[in-house]
Enzyme design. Structure first.
Site, PDB file in Angstrom:
ATOM      1  N   ASP A 131       0.860  -1.202   0.000  1.00 21.45           N
ATOM      2  CA  ASP A 131       0.000   0.000   0.000  1.00 21.45           C
ATOM      3  C   ASP A 131       0.892   1.246   0.000  1.00 21.45           C
ATOM      4  OD1 ASP A 131      -0.824   0.563   3.531  1.00 21.45           O
ATOM      5  OD2 ASP A 131       0.940  -0.391   2.637  1.00 21.45           O
ATOM      6  N   ASP A 176       6.707   1.093   2.019  1.00 21.56           N
ATOM      7  CA  ASP A 176       6.411   0.100   0.972  1.00 21.56           C
ATOM      8  C   ASP A 176       7.298   0.343  -0.246  1.00 21.56           C
ATOM      9  OD1 ASP A 176       3.763   0.957   2.412  1.00 21.56           O
ATOM     10  OD2 ASP A 176       3.374  -1.067   1.700  1.00 21.56           O
ATOM     11  N   ASN A 204      -2.476   2.830   3.417  1.00 25.54           N
ATOM     12  CA  ASN A 204      -1.896   4.146   3.749  1.00 25.54           C
ATOM     13  C   ASN A 204      -2.680   5.284   3.106  1.00 25.54           C
ATOM     14  OD1 ASN A 204       0.323   3.446   5.387  1.00 25.54           O
ATOM     15  ND2 ASN A 204       1.432   2.725   3.590  1.00 25.54           N
ATOM     16  N   THR A 215       2.802  -6.015   2.794  1.00 25.48           N
ATOM     17  CA  THR A 215       3.319  -4.924   3.639  1.00 25.48           C
ATOM     18  C   THR A 215       2.255  -3.858   3.902  1.00 25.48           C
ATOM     19  OG1 THR A 215       4.148  -3.722   1.694  1.00 25.48           O
ATOM     20  CG2 THR A 215       5.689  -5.243   2.784  1.00 25.48           C
ATOM     21  N   PHE A 242      -1.152  -0.536  12.532  1.00 22.04           N
ATOM     22  CA  PHE A 242      -2.039  -0.063  11.456  1.00 22.04           C
ATOM     23  C   PHE A 242      -2.477  -1.185  10.507  1.00 22.04           C
ATOM     24  CE2 PHE A 242      -3.888   3.017   8.656  1.00 22.04           C
ATOM     25  CZ  PHE A 242      -3.609   2.596   7.365  1.00 22.04           C
ATOM     26  N   ASN A 243      -1.546  -1.940   9.937  1.00 21.69           N
ATOM     27  CA  ASN A 243      -1.901  -2.937   8.918  1.00 21.69           C
ATOM     28  C   ASN A 243      -2.930  -3.940   9.447  1.00 21.69           C
ATOM     29  OD1 ASN A 243      -0.195  -1.823   7.035  1.00 21.69           O
ATOM     30  ND2 ASN A 243       1.494  -3.239   7.437  1.00 21.69           N
ATOM     31  N   HIS A 276       9.586   0.071   8.420  1.00 22.55           N
ATOM     32  CA  HIS A 276       8.760  -1.095   8.735  1.00 22.55           C
ATOM     33  C   HIS A 276       8.784  -2.149   7.616  1.00 22.55           C
ATOM     34  CE1 HIS A 276       6.879   1.412  11.887  1.00 22.55           C
ATOM     35  NE2 HIS A 276       6.572   2.295  10.979  1.00 22.55           N
ATOM     36  N   ASP A 277       8.294  -1.779   6.448  1.00 27.48           N
ATOM     37  CA  ASP A 277       8.046  -2.772   5.388  1.00 27.48           C
ATOM     38  C   ASP A 277       9.304  -3.440   4.844  1.00 27.48           C
ATOM     39  OD1 ASP A 277       5.293  -0.772   4.088  1.00 27.48           O
ATOM     40  OD2 ASP A 277       5.362  -2.264   5.686  1.00 27.48           O
TER      41      ASP A 277
HETATM   42  O1  RIB Z   1       2.348   0.318  10.894  1.00 24.89           O
HETATM   43  C1  RIB Z   1       3.264   0.399   9.821  1.00 24.89           C
HETATM   44  C2  RIB Z   1       2.640  -0.128   8.577  1.00 24.89           C
HETATM   45  O2  RIB Z   1       1.495   0.633   8.245  1.00 24.89           O
HETATM   46  C3  RIB Z   1       3.566  -0.026   7.350  1.00 24.89           C
HETATM   47  O3  RIB Z   1       3.269  -1.061   6.457  1.00 24.89           O
HETATM   48  C4  RIB Z   1       3.179   1.287   6.753  1.00 24.89           C
HETATM   49  O4  RIB Z   1       3.432   1.330   5.333  1.00 24.89           O
HETATM   50  C5  RIB Z   1       1.704   1.287   7.005  1.00 24.89           C
HETATM   51  O5  RIB Z   1       1.084   0.534   5.975  1.00 24.89           O
HETATM   52 CA    CA Z   2       2.724  -0.543   4.140  1.00 23.70          CA
END
Ligand code: RIB
Ligand code: CA
Length: 309
Positions: free
Chosen positions: A11, A16, A40, A124, A165-166, A238-239
């Protein structure tokens, strides 16, 4: 060397985009397709961002748009983190690169079932595309080697106190993934908050001056603003962790946990609940990354950027 065939489900989203840069640069990975989900930002924006980033790094893999909203909920975007475009910061050229006229789920299904060797999925973003895929076409599981995902948080969340979040965007899809029975490598906030790109690392990217290095520096510079305000010493990548584990698992410290996804809690919906009792009879369903060799990880990212010239 035999490459690991993967499908990136993303996303974009700043991190990403960096995960895509890393994946396409690696000698160890063969990216068979990129699929996109809302997360996102809206699907229209994440799809447009994916096309611009892929075109910019000179790659035009098979591409398909997936879910524009979670399986059973409304989409929540992360505009505060990634901006109105979902990829604020660098100005990337428009592109004539087009997605295929099929859904992400159909493209994933075709590639998985046609592949001579098992495919690794690298989600991701929210797990909606995988949740739909496993529900509609469970037969694909027989040709999936592993899922290496960014998502969740053992000690805490980032979008709520309990949820990352994801997972929070689509907890029902996450539950389908974590109960799929497939091998899972989970890169939660516990590791991604240590996978920091520090200001000095940014300088090195800028000093290199290559077009992809500069793009990544501009992405991180924007992404860092939100995290700086929260007190982070750098930008948590993160990703890229979910990709880096496939390339260099030795950079990570892991534990085998049974992870359950909370889908009902008033305060805890989206929580990735790890059973860490040493006497538990809950069979682990995930290899959970908890620590990282940060300098080694940053080296991987910067070498990937340099490899584009
Ligand atoms: O919490 C971090 C995640 O949420 C990452 O994948 C970032 O790109 C968002 O999608
Ligand atoms: Ca992401």
């Amino acid at each position: 060397m035999k490459k690991i065939p993967i499908i990136m489900d993303c996303d974009p989203g700043h991190d990403d985009a960096i995960a895509l840069v890393l994946a396409f640069a690696s000698e160890k990975l063969a990216v068979k397709a990129v699929t996109v989900t809302g997360g996102n930002q809206t699907l229209a924006k994440t799809l447009g961002n994916a096309k611009k980033v892929l075109s910019y790094i000179g790659k035009r893999p098979r591409l398909a748009a997936g879910a524009d909203k979670p399986m059973f909920r409304e989409l929540e975007v992360a505009e505060a983190v990634h901006g109105a475009s979902g990829l604020d910061g660098p100005i990337l050229p428009e592109t004539d690169y087009k997605e295929e006229p099929v859904s992400a789920v159909d493209l994933m299904r075709r590639i998985i079932l046609d592949s001579p060797e098992p495919i690794t999925l690298v989600p991701t973003g929210p797990l909606t595309n995988l949740g739909i895929l496993f529900t509609a076409y469970p037969e694909v599981k027989k040709n999936i080697a592993r899922i290496s995902l960014m998502g969740g948080g053992i000690e805490s969340g980032n979008w709520s106190a309990a949820a990352e979040f994801n997972i929070l965007v689509d907890p029902e899809a996450a539950e389908i993934v974590f109960t799929s029975g497939l091998p899972i490598t989970m890169c939660p906030l516990d590791v991604s908050h240590k996978a920091l790109m520090l200001p000095g690392d940014l300088e090195a990217l800028r000093k290199h001056g290559g077009r992809v290095s500069v793009m990544v520096a501009e992405l991180v510079e924007f992404f860092y603003q939100y995290h700086l305000a929260q007190g982070f010493a750098g930008a948590p990548l993160h990703d890229p962790c979910a990709v880096a584990w496939l390339i260099a698992p030795e950079l990570f410290k892991t534990a085998e946990y049974h992870i359950s996804i909370e889908t009902q809690g008033k305060y805890t919906t989206g929580m990735t609940f790890a059973d860490r009792r040493f006497w538990t009879d809950a069979k682990p369903n995930a290899t959970v990354c908890l620590d990282i060799d940060r300098p080694g990880f940053i080296r991987l990212i910067t070498e990937a950027c340099r490899s584009y010239g």
